[in-house]
Design a protein around this motif. Structure first.
Motif, short mmCIF file in Angstrom:
data_model
loop_
_atom_site.label_atom_id
_atom_site.label_comp_id
_atom_site.label_asym_id
_atom_site.label_seq_id
_atom_site.Cartn_x
_atom_site.Cartn_y
_atom_site.Cartn_z
N ALA A 135 0.83 -1.22 0.00
CA ALA A 135 0.00 0.00 0.00
C ALA A 135 0.86 1.26 0.00
O ALA A 135 1.72 1.44 0.85
CB ALA A 135 -0.93 -0.01 1.21
N GLY A 136 0.61 2.11 -0.97
CA GLY A 136 1.29 3.40 -1.04
C GLY A 136 2.72 3.31 -1.54
O GLY A 136 3.40 4.33 -1.65
N ILE A 137 3.21 2.10 -1.82
CA ILE A 137 4.60 1.96 -2.27
C ILE A 137 4.67 1.48 -3.71
O ILE A 137 5.36 2.06 -4.54
CB ILE A 137 5.38 0.99 -1.35
N ARG A 138 3.92 0.42 -3.99
CA ARG A 138 3.90 -0.13 -5.35
C ARG A 138 2.54 -0.74 -5.58
O ARG A 138 1.99 -1.36 -4.66
CB ARG A 138 4.96 -1.24 -5.45
N PRO A 139 1.98 -0.60 -6.77
CA PRO A 139 0.67 -1.22 -6.99
C PRO A 139 0.75 -2.74 -7.00
O PRO A 139 1.67 -3.30 -7.58
CB PRO A 139 0.25 -0.69 -8.37
N LEU A 140 -0.21 -3.33 -6.32
CA LEU A 140 -0.36 -4.78 -6.36
C LEU A 140 -1.62 -5.02 -7.19
O LEU A 140 -2.73 -4.86 -6.71
CB LEU A 140 -0.53 -5.31 -4.93
N THR A 141 -1.42 -5.36 -8.47
CA THR A 141 -2.54 -5.42 -9.40
C THR A 141 -3.57 -6.46 -9.00
O THR A 141 -4.77 -6.21 -9.02
CB THR A 141 -2.04 -5.78 -10.83
N ALA A 142 -3.09 -7.65 -8.63
CA ALA A 142 -4.01 -8.73 -8.30
C ALA A 142 -3.28 -9.81 -7.52
O ALA A 142 -2.06 -9.84 -7.51
CB ALA A 142 -4.59 -9.34 -9.58
N THR A 143 -4.05 -10.64 -6.85
CA THR A 143 -3.48 -11.82 -6.20
C THR A 143 -4.10 -13.03 -6.88
O THR A 143 -5.32 -13.11 -7.01
CB THR A 143 -3.82 -11.82 -4.70
N GLN A 144 -3.26 -13.92 -7.34
CA GLN A 144 -3.77 -15.08 -8.04
C GLN A 144 -3.36 -16.36 -7.33
O GLN A 144 -2.17 -16.63 -7.18
CB GLN A 144 -3.27 -15.09 -9.48
N SER A 145 -4.36 -17.12 -6.87
CA SER A 145 -4.07 -18.44 -6.30
C SER A 145 -4.24 -19.46 -7.41
O SER A 145 -5.29 -19.52 -8.04
CB SER A 145 -5.03 -18.76 -5.16
N ILE A 146 -3.22 -20.24 -7.64
CA ILE A 146 -3.29 -21.22 -8.72
C ILE A 146 -2.55 -22.48 -8.29
O ILE A 146 -1.53 -22.38 -7.59
CB ILE A 146 -2.72 -20.63 -10.03
N SER A 147 -3.07 -23.63 -8.70
CA SER A 147 -2.40 -24.86 -8.29
C SER A 147 -1.15 -25.06 -9.14
O SER A 147 -1.10 -24.64 -10.30
CB SER A 147 -3.34 -26.06 -8.41
N TYR A 148 -0.18 -25.70 -8.54
CA TYR A 148 1.08 -25.98 -9.24
C TYR A 148 0.80 -26.72 -10.53
O TYR A 148 1.34 -26.41 -11.59
CB TYR A 148 1.99 -26.80 -8.33
N GLN A 149 -0.09 -27.69 -10.43
CA GLN A 149 -0.38 -28.50 -11.61
C GLN A 149 -0.97 -27.67 -12.75
O GLN A 149 -0.56 -27.79 -13.90
CB GLN A 149 -1.33 -29.65 -11.25
N ASP A 150 -1.95 -26.81 -12.43
CA ASP A 150 -2.57 -25.97 -13.47
C ASP A 150 -1.52 -25.08 -14.13
O ASP A 150 -1.45 -24.98 -15.35
CB ASP A 150 -3.66 -25.08 -12.86
N LEU A 151 -0.72 -24.43 -13.28
CA LEU A 151 0.27 -23.49 -13.80
C LEU A 151 1.29 -24.21 -14.69
O LEU A 151 1.60 -23.78 -15.79
CB LEU A 151 0.98 -22.82 -12.61
N PHE A 152 1.76 -25.34 -14.19
CA PHE A 152 2.83 -26.08 -14.87
C PHE A 152 2.32 -26.69 -16.17
O PHE A 152 2.95 -26.58 -17.23
CB PHE A 152 3.35 -27.18 -13.94
N GLN A 153 1.15 -27.30 -16.08
CA GLN A 153 0.63 -28.02 -17.25
C GLN A 153 0.24 -27.05 -18.35
O GLN A 153 0.47 -27.32 -19.53
CB GLN A 153 -0.57 -28.89 -16.82
N THR A 154 -0.34 -25.90 -17.98
CA THR A 154 -0.73 -24.90 -18.99
C THR A 154 0.51 -24.38 -19.71
O THR A 154 0.51 -24.19 -20.92
CB THR A 154 -1.47 -23.72 -18.32
#
Lengths: 325, 189
Positions: A135-154
């Motif tokens: 907050a007030g230092i750098r924008p944090l656009t979004a938080t994304q929770s994703i499973s290792y398998q989804d991320l890796f396989q995609t």
């Protein structure tokens, strides 16, 4: 001699102080207790991928090897077993042989444990803390929770949970990673780390906090195996701008299983001709007495400062990096 | 021969890789918190000039390459080889077209340049950053035009073609940056 001067600017020292204040306020409001544990320990982790600093404690007629902690995990778990309730610590951790753009052998860690939290609850709280820190230092656009398998396989088309050396090799050759075979051999976890570091982390969306959960069981470390899927563990890793920031677990509380994992790692160290370590008997005794159900996570604060200040190297955020220490 | 381990890899280090002499450009230590440490290394093959990226397990070693950069004077071209001489020892070396490569178009007799020797044989030639060469052919420009925009091609005595301002004429000597191939200025004799 010019290198008496600090690596970082005065502005960065202030940013660090501000970050520490935000963290302490955050946990004070949640009634999480700040603790301190020893940096010098009689036992250390057995992980073959972690190299430690050892020193000697000398007294008349007595000498004992002591280790600089690679993380405060064991001591903090002993506090939890003793009934401390939820706790956090900001401390130095030491890892030998790790020097580079993102590594300094001595670094600052924030580690906290939440009694009664599962991994989802801990991830939610981590997101909250990150929002407060950005907050007030750098924008944090979004938080994304994703499973290792989804991320890796995609990203790769490979199944990270089932090791197929031929498939992995074909993939590596296709994307110019011909060395992978030589570097990783038949070690599933090494293959995953290599591909993840080179092909996935650099392609993460900038400005987004990634919480990658459900790590493959071969990378379980001190996490619990998932109750529904034995191929994955309740482990989460944080990334921002492709940089690894933290690692958390729904903690393993089973003393017997913990001891087996220690034994496996000690055997692996022996095969690799690495320094011998003993398992931490005091941690095992504490687990035997009973670690409350809890989740815990550690965040590298120097890396976080790099991200907050958009600095190119960890040395840029340290008062004195190892080369000037 | 000496060997270097991944932690010693730094920009400029000359090593042998797949039997070719190479130079390290960049070395990044990569290590997941709970995983194995490795190094991603950018390497230039000094024979081909190609840049490749390789991965090593931290602690792996490579043999050093006997590669040295030497200041030499360019002597002449005998049609097959170009000949160079070390000014201090008067030792002479001959380099074929492959070793000379792109440097050929900047080399004028008597000029100084850098010859990279591998096992005491020329591997590559790098011209001086700035050379002064005569224009042997260029269209006559419009008189009075001193603006820098546009320009025209000019062929130099060594065969190189560079863009020059319109006011520069055949027979004049110009200064050129060999790294970019750009015209810098006229040289008054």
């Amino acid at each position: 001699m010019e290198d008496w001067q600090p690596n970082c600017s005065i502005e960065l020292m202030r940013l660090r102080a501000q970050m520490l204040q935000t963290i302490r306020r955050f946990f004070a409001e949640k009634n999480v207790l700040e603790v301190e544990t020893p940096l010098l320990c009689s036992a250390t982790g057995t992980d073959p991928n972690l190299d430690f600093f050892a020193t000697e404690w000398r007294m008349p007629h007595m000498r004992q090897t002591l280790f600089l902690q690679t993380s405060p995990e064991f001591a903090m778990k002993r506090l939890l077993a003793a009934g401390s309730g939820s706790i956090y610590q900001i401390c130095k951790a030491f890892r030998n042989g790790e020097t580079g753009r993102f590594h300094n052998p001595e670094f600052t860690m924030l580690e906290w444990y939440r009694v009664g939290f599962d991994l989802d609850q801990l991830m939610a709280e981590t997101g909250e803390l990150m929002t407060a820190l950005f907050a007030g230092i750098r924008p944090l656009t979004a938080t994304q929770s994703i499973s290792y398998q989804d991320l890796f396989q995609t990203a790769t088309g490979l199944n990270p949970l089932i090791f197929s050396l031929p498939d992995y090799t074909v993939y590596a050759q296709r994307c110019g990673l011909a060395d992978a075979d030589r570097v990783c051999g038949g070690n599933h976890a090494d293959w995953l780390d290599l591909i993840f570091s080179i092909r996935i982390q650099p392609n993460m969306t900038q400005g987004v906090l990634y919480m990658v959960y459900g790590y493959p069981a071969c990378m379980s470390s001190l996490a619990r195996i998932n109750a529904e899927n034995p191929l994955i563990t309740d482990r989460v890793e944080l990334f921002f701008d492709g940089v690894e920031l933290g690692n958390g677990y729904y903690e393993l509380t089973d003393a017997q299983e913990q001891e087996q994992r220690f034994d496996r790692e000690i055997a692996e160290r022996a095969i690799n001709n690495q320094a011998r370590v003993n398992k931490d008997q005091r941690l095992l005794a504490a687990l035997n007495t009973g670690l409350p159900d809890c989740s815990g996570i550690a965040i590298g604060l120097d890396r976080l400062l790099m991200i907050l200040s958009d600095s190119p190297a960890i040395a840029n955020v340290l008062s004195f990096s190892i080369r000037r220490a | 021969m000496a060997t270097y381990s991944t932690s010693e890899f730094r920009g400029g280090l000359k090593i042998m890789l797949d039997n070719d002499p190479c130079a390290i450009i960049e070395n990044e230590f990569v290590k997941p918190g709970k995983g194995q440490a490795f190094n991603r290394v950018k390497i230039r093959n000094l024979k081909t000039g190609r840049v490749i990226e390789r991965t090593f397990k931290s602690g792996e070693t490579l043999e050093s390459a006997d590669v040295v950069d030497t200041d030499m004077q360019y002597l002449y071209n005998d049609g097959e080889y170009r000949h160079f001489m070390k000014s201090d020892t008067f030792e002479q070396y001959q380099a074929d077209e492959k070793a000379v490569g792109d440097a050929a178009k900047w080399l004028k007799d008597q000029d100084m340049c850098t010859v990279t020797l591998w096992n005491d044989a020329p591997l590559a030639v790098t011209p001086a950053n700035f050379v002064e060469l005569e224009i042997v052919e260029t269209d006559p420009g419009v008189r009075g035009d001193t603006s820098g925009g546009g320009g025209k091609p000019a062929k130099l005595v060594t065969g190189a073609v560079v863009r020059v301002p319109l006011f520069v004429q055949t027979g004049e000597i110009i200064k050129v940056d060999t790294r970019t191939g750009e015209y810098i200025s006229r040289v008054k004799e």
